[in-house]
Design a protein around this motif. Structure first.
Motif, mmCIF file in Angstrom:
data_model
loop_
_atom_site.group_PDB
_atom_site.id
_atom_site.type_symbol
_atom_site.label_atom_id
_atom_site.label_comp_id
_atom_site.label_asym_id
_atom_site.label_seq_id
_atom_site.Cartn_x
_atom_site.Cartn_y
_atom_site.Cartn_z
ATOM 1 N N GLN A 115 0.824 -1.206 0.000
ATOM 2 C CA GLN A 115 0.000 0.000 0.000
ATOM 3 C C GLN A 115 0.859 1.257 0.000
ATOM 4 O OE1 GLN A 115 -2.120 -0.964 3.542
ATOM 5 N NE2 GLN A 115 -3.870 -1.875 2.473
ATOM 6 N N ALA A 116 1.951 1.221 0.755
ATOM 7 C CA ALA A 116 2.852 2.376 0.808
ATOM 8 C C ALA A 116 3.454 2.662 -0.558
ATOM 9 C CB ALA A 116 3.963 2.120 1.834
ATOM 10 N N ASP A 117 3.787 1.608 -1.292
ATOM 11 C CA ASP A 117 4.350 1.784 -2.625
ATOM 12 C C ASP A 117 3.342 2.440 -3.562
ATOM 13 O OD1 ASP A 117 6.482 1.246 -4.631
ATOM 14 O OD2 ASP A 117 4.968 -0.068 -5.502
ATOM 15 N N LEU A 118 2.081 2.029 -3.476
ATOM 16 C CA LEU A 118 1.034 2.595 -4.332
ATOM 17 C C LEU A 118 0.727 4.046 -3.961
ATOM 18 C CD1 LEU A 118 -1.427 -0.447 -4.407
ATOM 19 C CD2 LEU A 118 -0.059 0.395 -6.321
ATOM 20 N N LEU A 119 0.768 4.343 -2.669
ATOM 21 C CA LEU A 119 0.394 5.671 -2.190
ATOM 22 C C LEU A 119 1.577 6.622 -2.069
ATOM 23 C CD1 LEU A 119 -2.122 4.569 0.586
ATOM 24 C CD2 LEU A 119 -2.687 5.617 -1.612
ATOM 25 N N LYS A 120 2.763 6.098 -2.407
ATOM 26 C CA LYS A 120 3.989 6.906 -2.337
ATOM 27 C C LYS A 120 4.230 7.418 -0.914
ATOM 28 C CE LYS A 120 3.354 8.297 -7.156
ATOM 29 N NZ LYS A 120 3.946 7.039 -7.614
ATOM 30 N N ARG A 121 4.043 6.529 0.036
ATOM 31 C CA ARG A 121 4.300 6.809 1.445
ATOM 32 C C ARG A 121 5.262 5.763 2.006
ATOM 33 N NH1 ARG A 121 0.604 10.520 3.749
ATOM 34 N NH2 ARG A 121 -0.096 11.837 2.028
ATOM 35 N N GLN A 122 5.531 5.844 3.296
ATOM 36 C CA GLN A 122 6.413 4.896 3.947
ATOM 37 C C GLN A 122 5.597 3.783 4.607
ATOM 38 O OE1 GLN A 122 9.852 5.020 3.904
ATOM 39 N NE2 GLN A 122 9.563 6.745 2.475
ATOM 40 N N GLN A 123 6.120 2.552 4.549
ATOM 41 C CA GLN A 123 5.457 1.446 5.221
ATOM 42 C C GLN A 123 5.285 1.766 6.699
ATOM 43 O OE1 GLN A 123 7.559 -2.243 4.975
ATOM 44 N NE2 GLN A 123 6.041 -3.412 6.143
ATOM 45 N N GLY A 124 4.101 1.501 7.232
ATOM 46 C CA GLY A 124 3.812 1.773 8.628
ATOM 47 C C GLY A 124 3.274 3.159 8.900
ATOM 48 N N ASP A 125 3.225 4.028 7.870
ATOM 49 C CA ASP A 125 2.642 5.353 8.056
ATOM 50 C C ASP A 125 1.181 5.233 8.497
ATOM 51 O OD1 ASP A 125 4.938 6.663 7.375
ATOM 52 O OD2 ASP A 125 4.213 7.447 5.457
ATOM 53 N N GLN A 126 0.744 6.151 9.344
ATOM 54 C CA GLN A 126 -0.654 6.206 9.747
ATOM 55 C C GLN A 126 -1.428 7.025 8.720
ATOM 56 O OE1 GLN A 126 -2.327 4.928 12.349
ATOM 57 N NE2 GLN A 126 -0.737 4.216 13.765
ATOM 58 N N ILE A 127 -2.441 6.406 8.108
ATOM 59 C CA ILE A 127 -3.216 7.027 7.047
ATOM 60 C C ILE A 127 -4.683 7.127 7.474
ATOM 61 C CG2 ILE A 127 -4.007 6.785 4.651
ATOM 62 C CD1 ILE A 127 -1.091 7.425 4.790
ATOM 63 N N LEU A 128 -5.324 8.253 7.137
ATOM 64 C CA LEU A 128 -6.755 8.385 7.381
ATOM 65 C C LEU A 128 -7.500 7.346 6.552
ATOM 66 C CD1 LEU A 128 -9.055 10.068 8.678
ATOM 67 C CD2 LEU A 128 -9.087 11.419 6.573
ATOM 68 N N CYS A 129 -8.372 6.593 7.212
ATOM 69 C CA CYS A 129 -9.012 5.451 6.568
ATOM 70 C C CYS A 129 -10.511 5.473 6.855
ATOM 71 C CB CYS A 129 -8.375 4.167 7.103
ATOM 72 S SG CYS A 129 -8.977 2.650 6.358
#
Length: 234
Positions: free
Chosen positions: A184-198
């Motif tokens: 998911q981090a790769d798709l969203l261009k974020r870091q693995q383990g980042d807290q994302i609004l869901c």
């Protein structure tokens, strides 16, 4: 018919065609070539979704959001929440469209039976060319027998309404922060383990059957969530 009129009025509000007051019921009857009862039912839908304020003896006024600089996701809109976002419509990049068997965790999340077969649709959504969200949606095959390639590129809810006269009756929405996986981090261009609004959502038919459940991860800058309530005397 009133659903389509309501959808059109919502889009007109979100694209700033109407910024203050809606036309009168008489004017809307003439514009859409439908009965006054159809217009009133459509306006009830738009009102319930938190976009209008009724003023007795004066008409319907567009609710002006205080956060004009932010993109607003209206959680009260029940057609297709993500395609009805302010500034939309969203554009989709479909990553997966297949049928899977719901394991225990997925069944619990969607309030469906373990081992039930569900359509899985995974999409990246874009707002005005900017990455907006990663959406994972599921549709039980015993309720939704068929989806088309074209429908998953656009509005699945509109397809279900037009093809099967299937419209949602109630929705359950749960907003939380979620840690994203490496994929998911790769798709969203974020870091693995980042807290994302869901946002986890379940949509029910009037019969009580689940026809859709989803999980959406939002990454759009300055996103605000909005919902509409009515006061009820107890």
């Amino acid at each position: 018919m009133y659903h389509k009129v309501a959808e059109d009025i919502i889009q007109a509000i979100l694209t700033n065609k109407y910024t203050d007051k809606l036309p009168t019921e008489k004017e809307l009857v003439a514009q859409y070539h439908v009965s006054r009862n159809t217009i009133r039912k459509a306006l009830d839908v738009v009102f319930a979704h938190g976009l209008l304020r009724r003023v007795r003896g004066s008409g319907y006024y567009v609710i002006k959001k205080p956060l004009q600089s932010q993109k607003i996701l209206n959680l009260s809109i029940g057609f297709d929440e993500n395609s009805m976002v302010s500034g939309g419509p969203l554009r989709s990049k479909v990553l997966k469209f297949d049928t899977i068997t719901a394991d225990k965790d997925l069944a619990l999340r969607g309030n469906v039976a373990v081992n039930s077969r569900v359509y899985r649709v995974v999409r990246l959504r874009y707002l005005q060319g900017q990455l907006y969200s990663l959406e994972e949606s599921y549709f039980p095959r015993n309720v939704v027998p068929f989806l088309t390639e074209e429908s998953v590129q656009t509005s699945i809810f509109s397809f279900l309404r037009d093809a099967y006269q299937m419209t949602g009756s109630t929705s359950e929405n749960y907003v939380h922060a979620s840690k994203i996986s490496e994929q998911q981090a790769d798709l969203l261009k974020r870091q693995q383990g980042d807290q994302i609004l869901c946002l986890d959502g379940i949509n029910y038919l009037a019969s009580g059957k689940v026809f859709n459940f989803s999980r959406t991860y939002f990454v759009y800058d300055n996103l605000a969530l909005y919902y509409h309530t009515q006061n009820i005397d107890i």
